[in-house]
Design a protein around this motif. Structure first.
Motif, PDB file in Angstrom:
ATOM      1  N   GLU A  53      -4.729   5.327 -11.999  1.00  8.87           N
ATOM      2  CA  GLU A  53      -5.715   4.084 -12.486  1.00  8.87           C
ATOM      3  C   GLU A  53      -6.486   3.878 -11.139  1.00  8.87           C
ATOM      4  OE1 GLU A  53      -6.481   2.814 -15.260  1.00  8.87           O
ATOM      5  OE2 GLU A  53      -5.129   3.781 -16.411  1.00  8.87           O
ATOM      6  N   THR A  54      -5.920   4.116  -9.998  1.00  8.75           N
ATOM      7  CA  THR A  54      -6.683   4.061  -8.678  1.00  8.75           C
ATOM      8  C   THR A  54      -7.894   5.147  -8.681  1.00  8.75           C
ATOM      9  OG1 THR A  54      -4.864   3.007  -7.487  1.00  8.75           O
ATOM     10  CG2 THR A  54      -6.632   4.200  -6.186  1.00  8.75           C
ATOM     11  N   ALA A  55      -7.052   6.360  -9.100  1.00  5.50           N
ATOM     12  CA  ALA A  55      -8.061   7.590  -9.043  1.00  5.50           C
ATOM     13  C   ALA A  55      -9.370   7.264  -9.976  1.00  5.50           C
ATOM     14  CB  ALA A  55      -7.294   8.658  -9.224  1.00  5.50           C
ATOM     15  N   ALA A  56      -9.024   6.717 -11.079  1.00  2.00           N
ATOM     16  CA  ALA A  56     -10.144   6.578 -12.266  1.00  2.00           C
ATOM     17  C   ALA A  56     -11.106   5.464 -11.508  1.00  2.00           C
ATOM     18  CB  ALA A  56      -9.268   6.039 -13.356  1.00  2.00           C
ATOM     19  N   SER A 104       1.107  -1.274  -0.025  1.00  2.00           N
ATOM     20  CA  SER A 104      -0.024   0.046   0.104  1.00  2.00           C
ATOM     21  C   SER A 104       1.014   1.274   0.020  1.00  2.00           C
ATOM     22  CB  SER A 104      -0.899   0.039   1.194  1.00  2.00           C
ATOM     23  OG  SER A 104      -1.765  -0.855   1.127  1.00  2.00           O
ATOM     24  N   GLU A 105       0.611   2.276  -0.801  1.00  3.58           N
ATOM     25  CA  GLU A 105       1.503   3.422  -0.949  1.00  3.58           C
ATOM     26  C   GLU A 105       0.477   4.576  -1.112  1.00  3.58           C
ATOM     27  OE1 GLU A 105       5.187   1.687  -3.596  1.00  3.58           O
ATOM     28  OE2 GLU A 105       3.208   2.070  -4.393  1.00  3.58           O
ATOM     29  N   GLU A 106       1.011   5.733  -0.563  1.00  2.00           N
ATOM     30  CA  GLU A 106       0.012   7.012  -0.373  1.00  2.00           C
ATOM     31  C   GLU A 106      -0.082   7.887  -1.427  1.00  2.00           C
ATOM     32  OE1 GLU A 106      -0.856  10.347   3.091  1.00  2.00           O
ATOM     33  OE2 GLU A 106       0.895   9.247   3.217  1.00  2.00           O
ATOM     34  N   TYR A 107      -0.842   8.230  -2.022  1.00  4.65           N
ATOM     35  CA  TYR A 107      -0.953   8.955  -3.086  1.00  4.65           C
ATOM     36  C   TYR A 107      -1.699  10.223  -2.994  1.00  4.65           C
ATOM     37  CZ  TYR A 107      -5.462   7.525  -4.659  1.00  4.65           C
ATOM     38  OH  TYR A 107      -6.864   7.483  -4.916  1.00  4.65           O
ATOM     39  N   GLN A 131     -11.663   4.556  -8.335  1.00  4.52           N
ATOM     40  CA  GLN A 131     -12.211   4.888  -7.064  1.00  4.52           C
ATOM     41  C   GLN A 131     -12.770   6.305  -7.131  1.00  4.52           C
ATOM     42  OE1 GLN A 131      -9.646   4.187  -3.917  1.00  4.52           O
ATOM     43  NE2 GLN A 131      -9.109   1.871  -4.190  1.00  4.52           N
ATOM     44  N   VAL A 132     -12.559   7.132  -8.108  1.00  4.12           N
ATOM     45  CA  VAL A 132     -12.844   8.620  -8.085  1.00  4.12           C
ATOM     46  C   VAL A 132     -12.567   9.416  -6.673  1.00  4.12           C
ATOM     47  CG1 VAL A 132     -14.774  10.106  -8.738  1.00  4.12           C
ATOM     48  CG2 VAL A 132     -14.918   7.694  -9.080  1.00  4.12           C
ATOM     49  N   LYS A 133     -11.531   8.821  -6.488  1.00  3.85           N
ATOM     50  CA  LYS A 133     -10.771   9.634  -5.363  1.00  3.85           C
ATOM     51  C   LYS A 133      -9.414  10.218  -5.797  1.00  3.85           C
ATOM     52  CE  LYS A 133     -10.498   7.398  -1.455  1.00  3.85           C
ATOM     53  NZ  LYS A 133     -10.173   6.554  -0.354  1.00  3.85           N
ATOM     54  N   ARG A 134      -9.173  11.514  -5.540  1.00  2.32           N
ATOM     55  CA  ARG A 134      -7.917  12.367  -5.826  1.00  2.32           C
ATOM     56  C   ARG A 134      -6.772  12.047  -4.901  1.00  2.32           C
ATOM     57  NH1 ARG A 134      -5.697  16.939  -4.737  1.00  2.32           N
ATOM     58  NH2 ARG A 134      -7.323  17.653  -3.286  1.00  2.32           N
ATOM     59  N   LYS A 135      -6.925  11.591  -3.676  1.00  6.51           N
ATOM     60  CA  LYS A 135      -5.933  11.164  -2.817  1.00  6.51           C
ATOM     61  C   LYS A 135      -6.391   9.927  -2.076  1.00  6.51           C
ATOM     62  CE  LYS A 135      -5.644  15.162  -0.844  1.00  6.51           C
ATOM     63  NZ  LYS A 135      -5.133  16.210   0.068  1.00  6.51           N
ATOM     64  N   GLY A 136      -5.291   9.229  -1.374  1.00  8.03           N
ATOM     65  CA  GLY A 136      -5.507   8.230  -0.437  1.00  8.03           C
ATOM     66  C   GLY A 136      -4.617   7.161  -0.758  1.00  8.03           C
ATOM     67  N   TRP A 137      -4.809   5.742  -0.653  1.00  7.68           N
ATOM     68  CA  TRP A 137      -3.839   4.808  -0.564  1.00  7.68           C
ATOM     69  C   TRP A 137      -4.266   3.596  -1.747  1.00  7.68           C
ATOM     70  CZ3 TRP A 137       0.314   3.969   2.952  1.00  7.68           C
ATOM     71  CH2 TRP A 137       0.329   5.033   3.830  1.00  7.68           C
ATOM     72  N   THR A 138      -3.060   3.397  -2.117  1.00  2.00           N
ATOM     73  CA  THR A 138      -3.414   2.410  -3.330  1.00  2.00           C
ATOM     74  C   THR A 138      -2.775   1.167  -2.952  1.00  2.00           C
ATOM     75  OG1 THR A 138      -3.247   1.770  -5.874  1.00  2.00           O
ATOM     76  CG2 THR A 138      -1.771   3.514  -4.892  1.00  2.00           C
ATOM     77  N   ASN A 139      -3.156   0.037  -3.314  1.00  2.00           N
ATOM     78  CA  ASN A 139      -2.603  -1.272  -3.366  1.00  2.00           C
ATOM     79  C   ASN A 139      -2.969  -1.912  -4.558  1.00  2.00           C
ATOM     80  OD1 ASN A 139      -5.106  -1.959  -2.828  1.00  2.00           O
ATOM     81  ND2 ASN A 139      -4.993  -3.472  -1.492  1.00  2.00           N
TER      82      ASN A 139
END
Length: 343
Positions: A267-270, A232-235, A272-280
């Protein structure tokens, strides 16, 4: 995902880049570049400073501006004010909160409640130990800028087994890095220079930034195999970057990600429609890319999960064929090595 039988290429040890280009007598942007066509599998060889020749006005390059921190620290391990181990290596893996990090503690003697003493001014309590996992949670005695100042004063950059020389942290930075937090360099952007970025913009190629703090992938012991979904990485993607992507797509341009970190974030933002957060997010051959049309990346080892991500861009047989030719042309692998543009 590329089946194991299709990715079992042999990488000669001498092709592991152990020396930064600048110490080999060339500029960052003078490394080799293989350009691979996603649709046809055709490829050609060039140098990175000519990347503008392979892009079009209206294309958008998205860069990760996370700055590499010197994530390898040394501490004494104390329990009830008694020193248990004089020197323990600590590798920071990812920031979880104010002063709280997941870390690789290179000792089998550590227990929850023990204190890691890095200096007279910096200590950390071990909050949790799970012997079945490589990463443990620690809480530093400092937070914010004060903690980062101490880390920069005491630490050194993560160095892989093929790098024998302790190169300074400057060699593990992109020229545009601003926000500290990556424990391993977002290396796909390393070959860019300011001169090249200006040349690209002059041609009408847009540049945008996001931030993804890379986690620790090199865990020292082969028994620890980290599934990509466990990483998991923070973006954080600025609104201006999202608008640039929408504009580029609407005008028929291509969105080119500089590195696997940028692909994961976009691709996570696309999805989840989330501009920031965590992605795995684990991207593989069956993954349908929504945000990204091409990728700038380094050369990856046979066992690297990054190859699975590249198979979302191009057929595995095309990728492996081009890799075999790159080996014959003596391309250099890893963060100090040569580059691959897939469009």
């Amino acid at each position: 995902m590329i089946p194991a039988k299709n990715r079992a290429f042999h990488l000669p040890p001498e092709l592991n880049a152990s020396v930064p280009p600048e110490r080999r007598g060339i500029n960052r942007d003078h490394v080799k570049m293989m350009v691979l066509d996603r649709k046809t599998g055709m490829y050609e060889h060039d140098h990175f400073y000519n990347i503008d020749r392979h892009l079009r006005p209206g294309d958008l390059i998205v860069l990760n501006n996370s700055r590499t921190i010197p994530a390898v620290l040394s501490a004494s391990l104390k329990r009830s004010f008694i020193t248990i181990v004089d020197k323990v290596e600590i590798r920071l893996a990812r920031r979880k909160g104010e002063g709280v990090w997941d870390a690789l503690i290179v000792s089998d003697k550590a227990k929850a409640g023990d204190i890691l003493e890095f200096s007279d001014h910096l200590k950390a309590a071990i909050l949790h130990i799970d012997k079945n996992k490589p990463l443990q949670t620690i809480k530093f005695s400092q937070t914010g800028g004060e903690l980062f100042n101490s880390i920069y004063e005491l630490g050194e950059p993560v160095r892989y087994e093929y790098i024998q020389t302790p190169w300074s942290l400057d060699y593990y930075q992109t020229v545009y890095a601003t926000n500290p937090g990556s424990v391993e360099m977002p290396s796909a952007g390393r070959a860019f220079t300011w001169e090249l970025l200006f040349k690209l913009q002059k041609k009408g190629i847009r540049i945008a930034f996001l931030q993804l703090h890379t986690g620790l992938s090199y865990l020292l012991d082969d028994k620890w195999i980290m599934n990509p979904a466990e990483n998991s990485e923070e973006y954080d993607i600025p609104e201006a970057t999202l608008q640039a992507i929408v504009q580029t797509k609407s005008e028929g341009g291509r969105v080119i990600a500089a590195g696997t970190t940028v692909v994961r974030a976009l691709e996570t933002a696309a999805a989840q429609v989330k501009r920031k957060g965590w992605t795995n997010l684990y991207i593989h051959s069956d993954f349908k890319l929504k945000a990204v049309d091409g990728i700038i990346t380094g050369m990856h080892e046979p066992e690297a999960s990054h190859l699975d991500m590249l198979s979302a861009f191009v057929k595995s047989e095309y990728l492996m064929r081009s890799y075999q030719d790159a080996i014959s042309k003596e391309y250099l692998w890893h963060e100090f090595g040569d580059m691959n543009l897939i469009i």
